[in-house]
Design a protein around this motif. Structure first.
Motif, PDB file in Angstrom:
ATOM      1  N   UNK A  72      -0.266  15.797  -1.252  1.00 17.45           N
ATOM      2  CA  UNK A  72       0.580  15.213  -1.793  1.00 17.45           C
ATOM      3  C   UNK A  72       1.282  13.672  -1.415  1.00 17.45           C
ATOM      4  N   UNK A  73       0.358  13.163  -1.865  1.00 12.96           N
ATOM      5  CA  UNK A  73       0.330  12.312  -0.547  1.00 12.96           C
ATOM      6  C   UNK A  73       1.045  12.471  -0.089  1.00 12.96           C
ATOM      7  N   UNK A  74       1.668  12.354   1.735  1.00 15.35           N
ATOM      8  CA  UNK A  74       2.832  11.671   1.944  1.00 15.35           C
ATOM      9  C   UNK A  74       1.946  11.508   4.086  1.00 15.35           C
ATOM     10  N   UNK A  75       1.425  11.584   3.753  1.00 14.45           N
ATOM     11  CA  UNK A  75       0.693  10.925   5.345  1.00 14.45           C
ATOM     12  C   UNK A  75       1.609   9.730   6.598  1.00 14.45           C
ATOM     13  N   UNK A  76       2.042   9.218   6.493  1.00 12.71           N
ATOM     14  CA  UNK A  76       2.643   8.159   7.437  1.00 12.71           C
ATOM     15  C   UNK A  76       2.029   6.478   6.851  1.00 12.71           C
ATOM     16  N   UNK A  77       2.646   6.144   6.212  1.00  8.25           N
ATOM     17  CA  UNK A  77       1.784   4.511   6.494  1.00  8.25           C
ATOM     18  C   UNK A  77       0.728   4.809   5.623  1.00  8.25           C
ATOM     19  N   UNK A  78       0.375   5.813   5.454  1.00 11.79           N
ATOM     20  CA  UNK A  78      -1.266   5.705   5.430  1.00 11.79           C
ATOM     21  C   UNK A  78      -1.257   6.102   3.921  1.00 11.79           C
ATOM     22  N   UNK A  79      -0.435   7.211   3.345  1.00 13.38           N
ATOM     23  CA  UNK A  79      -0.055   7.319   2.029  1.00 13.38           C
ATOM     24  C   UNK A  79       0.414   6.090   0.759  1.00 13.38           C
ATOM     25  N   UNK A  80       0.957   5.395   1.912  1.00 13.82           N
ATOM     26  CA  UNK A  80       1.706   4.415   1.231  1.00 13.82           C
ATOM     27  C   UNK A  80       1.304   2.786   0.561  1.00 13.82           C
ATOM     28  N   UNK A  81       0.688   2.733   1.570  1.00 15.57           N
ATOM     29  CA  UNK A  81      -0.813   1.255   1.524  1.00 15.57           C
ATOM     30  C   UNK A  81      -2.641   1.821   0.934  1.00 15.57           C
ATOM     31  N   UNK A  82      -2.908   1.471  -0.081  1.00 14.87           N
ATOM     32  CA  UNK A  82      -4.203   1.590   0.520  1.00 14.87           C
ATOM     33  C   UNK A  82      -5.083   1.418   1.427  1.00 14.87           C
ATOM     34  N   UNK A  83      -5.690   2.370   2.596  1.00 16.14           N
ATOM     35  CA  UNK A  83      -6.076   2.508   3.485  1.00 16.14           C
ATOM     36  C   UNK A  83      -7.205   3.370   4.132  1.00 16.14           C
TER      37      UNK A  83
END
Length: 912
Positions: free
Chosen positions: A630-641
């Motif tokens: 559901x991409x909702x990993x804190x800080x990782x899903x927001x920005x290409x990581x």
């Protein structure tokens, strides 16, 4: 390291003045052009400080094997002296273990000249005292009787040797004189320990703790223990367990002082080392070579194994070192015997006699089986001294340092595991046995050690929700789940495939039928295989490379085109020598995905596990985290990581010349964190830092690992560059953290800049350690700590950002937590978010349906390094040249290149 952080604010205070300029030097004016650019002064990174502790999870009480240490004498100083021990004629003494005896004798003999001070001596060149000795330089002469043993082995002193033996042995039994110089080297304030507990570590505090560790080692040495780094082993047969091949596992204890948030603690743990089976040499050789009797022993092999081992010779009980074997058997090996003539005129005659004849007829010792076997030589190459085999017995507690076979390792693991409560009992006993309160050196430092396990608080994180097929959610219980009546989240299709059988006995038709049926249940559609290729019987005894070549010729002659997949049946369960050549042929020559199995007990569970691996290799996914879906990993899903896992694997201790293998795996298909690919390279033996992260070949070309991984991330993640790079690094000790931060990270940054000068991704660097000695226990419970247990208080570092995590359910023995050290975090994770991410990454390992003990990217890096390491094994199938005195100096050997993988498999999870 401290001064680096506040350079410029008076960091020069307390430094000595610059050296005087010699009179004949004319100072040159610095030419402005020749001044290098210190303007671009490199910032040295140091590990970041803790930013707070986590709070998520259910709190539970935990006991740990750290014992509280109190230090009262903090105003005192340790004085460090350097020691040199030499013979009368000035030759330095190099025999191991003689040092301790000599220093003990100095201590006894010159007590008053030493102002009654106790020593902490490391057995080599360093000696420490609490407070100063009377003078800065002291010289002593001491006499020792009979220094034959080159190490104290706890077996008491050798009995008095027989007269004749004395002559034959030409051993310096008479006393020896030693000169000892003790000179002042440095002064270490004990206050440094108190500073370390406030998180201010310095050279001094590490030194001060080293002194405390040396006191413990010396304490163990006095009890006749074998010392191996921070561990010690008593000569007690109850601690020995036979693992086969003449090798015993020997149980002992590790102990070291650690600074923690809760103060100074002594960390005590169970430790195991390998020793040679003591007793008759012949029994050891029969076990070592797995033969029935002494007449089947391969003596060339025996000679290599025995060299430098210590034996007691009977009947004199003298201890000597084996230097070799005689060329001829005992009844033919001649030597010159000097004898006074019978008529009493004092003439000395020289007779040539055989060793056998001498022992049987002159010494009247019965020899049952040595006549036809080589003798043991304990003399110098030019002046041999022979003993019949049956009169030699191996001394106890001699380390076995060669690599263990698969079977020995399995046996060792099985026999040395202990349930949590048993381990706690053994550790409590160890503390009593060691009786540290009686150690005079610890007393004079004012050190006392508590005898209770430290009680701390852990938190149990909830298991992450998983996604499986048909949009179903799934909650793991106790760190595990299964696919019963479930489909895989992203199953592949297997269309063009075949079975290859290297003479394994099994019902292949039944196996294929069950595999297809099991695949359907999991959502994998599997066509009927194109063919089953049976090995031609005439090649069964051929070398592995030949067998693989012939099999491929057969496949090529019959298949219309390259198959998508090959299932390979191997005859041996473990250690098949076909594995490496087969994998290499498939992956690097043809680019074919392959799965090897050694089918013994095939059931549904077995087939499911095989299918999980096949599905992952062919690009499918078995399960994934709900938060990545559901991409909702804190800080990782927001920005290409991108997430990297890095590891270096080295050859076993005996092989000094096989290249080390560096593997880096990287996540792909952002926002996923479950799919990875690997890049593997060889490097110089035993080098821990990865040297090929950035490899500039020209102004436009970089052949390094990182570029390859970044380009794959870019193409697989919708043409996005990662703005965040999270690095998990395995296998480095605390002393190497600064190299990871300053050498490896710099190379990674250079690789990024080389792709795009303006691009500045943010970095997170985390080191994972498994080989430490902190263990956790549930008070009053026979079980291991529950999966998801995280600990970031009390026993962690007083300043640095570290935590322990047990993500997996420890099924056997005592769980070994993973110790994570966050060295850098430019992204700004909260303690909870980072611990949650690490926990989640223990649930994305595609090969199993359990949480694993360390994050998946690191496990994958291990797998990739091991598998590609098998490629290299048969490159030089000759005996590794280490047995012929291999080159140890790194860089002296040109490192063979790792073969490249074919395009169509290099991005796959071939290592799964």
């Amino acid at each position: 390291m401290d001064s680096l952080e506040h350079e410029g604010n008076g960091a020069t205070e307390g430094l000595p003045p610059p050296p005087p300029v010699p009179p004949d030097i004319v100072p040159l004016r610095a030419d402005p052009e020749h001044i290098s650019e210190p303007a671009k002064k490199k910032v040295v990174r140091v590990p970041i400080a803790r930013r707070g502790t986590g709070s998520k999870g259910q709190k539970i009480p935990i006991l740990t094997n750290h014992f509280k240490v109190n230090v009262t004498n903090v105003d005192g100083h340790f004085f460090h002296y350097s020691v040199s021990v030499s013979y009368e004629d000035g030759r330095p003494v190099d025999g191991k273990g003689v040092g301790r005896k000599v220093i003990d004798r100095v201590h006894e003999t010159y007590d008053t000249e030493l102002a009654g001070k106790d020593f902490a001596y490391d057995g080599e060149k360093s000696l420490f005292t609490v407070g100063p000795l009377p003078r800065n330089k002291l010289e002593f002469t001491v006499v020792l009787e009979d220094v034959t043993s080159n190490r104290n082995n706890g077996n008491g002193s050798p009995g008095s040797p027989n007269e004749n033996d004395r002559k034959r042995l030409r051993r310096p039994y008479q006393s020896k004189t030693f000169k000892v110089e003790i000179s002042f080297a440095a002064k270490i304030p004990m206050q440094a320990i108190a500073n370390a507990l406030r998180g201010q570590e310095s050279e001094n505090s590490q030194e001060a703790l080293r002194v405390l560790d040396i006191i413990l080692r010396q304490h163990a040495a006095k009890q006749g223990c074998l010392l191996v780094r921070q561990s010690f082993f008593h000569n007690d047969a109850r601690n020995f367990t036979d693992v086969g091949g003449g090798v015993l596992g020997c149980r002992g204890f590790h102990s070291s002082f650690r600074t923690t948030q809760g103060g100074l603690s002594l960390n005590i743990d169970v430790s195991t080392t390998m020793i040679i089976q003591p007793g008759p040499v012949v029994d050891f050789l029969i076990a070592n070579q797995n033969v029935k009797d002494p007449f089947q022993i391969d003596w060339a092999k025996a000679k290599r194994v025995l060299k430098n081992l210590r034996v007691k010779t009977s009947p004199s009980n003298a201890e000597c070192k084996i230097t070799g074997l005689s060329e001829k058997p005992c009844k033919e090996q001649m030597f010159s015997l000097k004898q006074k003539s019978k008529d009493g005129d004092g003439e000395v005659q020289t007779l040539e006699v055989t060793v056998y004849d001498y022992f049987v007829n002159y010494r009247h010792i019965e020899l049952r089986y040595s006549a036809d076997l080589p003798c043991i030589n304990v003399g110098k190459p030019k002046r041999p001294t022979y003993f019949p085999l049956e009169l030699c017995s191996l001394v106890s507690l001699q380390r076995y340092t060669k690599a263990l076979s698969t079977f020995q390792r399995a046996s060792l693991v099985e026999k040395s595991r202990q349930k949590p409560q048993e381990r706690m009992r053994v550790l409590s006993d160890a503390l009593k046995i060691n009786n540290y309160d009686a150690e005079p050196m610890l007393r004079s430092c004012g050190v006392s050690i508590g005898n209770n396990f430290t009680q701390i608080e852990g938190r149990v994180l909830a298991a992450p929700r998983l996604k499986v097929g048909n949009g179903e959610d799934f909650f793991p219980r106790n760190g595990r789940w299964n696919f019963n009546n479930k489909k895989l989240v992203d199953p592949t299709k297997i269309e063009r495939w075949a079975v290859v059988n290297f003479s394994a006995r099994c019902d292949i038709r039944g196996l294929v039928r069950d595999l297809i049926k099991c695949g359907e249940m999991k959502g994998i559609h599997i066509d009927a295989p194109f063919d089953v290729f049976e090995e031609n019987q005439q090649y069964r005894r051929a070398p592995p490379l030949v067998r693989v070549e012939k099999m491929f010729e057969n496949i090529q002659s019959k298949l219309p085109g390259a198959p998508q997949f090959l299932l390979c049946l191997l005859p041996e369960r473990k250690n098949s020598d076909l594995y490496g050549p087969w994998k290499r042929k498939n992956l690097s020559d043809y680019g074919i995905v392959t799965q090897c199995i050694a089918p013994t007990r095939v059931n549904d569970q077995y087939l499911t596990n095989v299918l999980l691996k096949i599905n992952a290799k062919l690009g499918g996914l078995n399960s994934m985290l709900a938060v990545e879906h559901s991409p909702s990993i804190p800080l990782v899903s927001k920005v290409p990581t991108i997430i990297l896992g890095m590891d270096v694997s080295h050859g076993s201790p005996g092989q000094s010349d096989i290249p080390s293998i560096a593997a880096v795996v990287s996540s792909r298909n952002w926002p996923l964190i479950s799919r990875y690919r690997a890049c593997v390279r060889t490097q110089s033996p035993k080098v821990e830092m990865i040297d090929s992260l950035f490899k500039r070949v020209s102004d436009t070309e970089d052949e390094g690992i990182i570029r390859e991984l970044l380009l794959d991330f870019y193409t697989s993640s919708g043409k996005r560059k990662p703005d965040q790079i999270i690095i998990f690094r395995d296998g480095v000790s605390e002393s190497q953290f600064n190299q990871v931060l300053n050498i490896e990270l710099d190379q990674i940054i250079e690789a990024c800049k080389f792709l795009d000068e303006k691009w500045c991704p943010k970095f997170v660097v985390i080191v994972a350690q498994k080989n430490h000695h902190t263990k956790f226990f549930q008070p009053g419970s026979p079980d291991n700590v529950p999966p998801g247990t995280v600990i970031d208080s009390k026993v962690c570092h007083p300043r640095n950002n570290d935590f322990y995590m047990c993500a997996h359910a420890g099924m056997i023995g005592t769980t070994r937590p993973t110790h994570y050290h966050v060295l850098l975090d430019e992204v700004g994770f909260s303690a909870d978010d980072l611990q949650e991410l690490v926990h989640s990454l223990s649930y994305v390992y595609q090969r199993s349906t359990t949480a694993i003990s360390v994050v998946a990217p690191i496990c994958y890096a291990h797998l990739a390094a091991t598998q590609m390491g098998q490629f290299m094994k048969f490159e030089d199938a000759s005996e590794t040249s280490s047995s012929h005195g291999g080159l140890t100096s790194a860089g002296a050997v040109p490192v063979p290149q790792m073969p490249k993988l074919q395009e169509n498999v290099c991005n796959s999870m071939f290592f799964c």
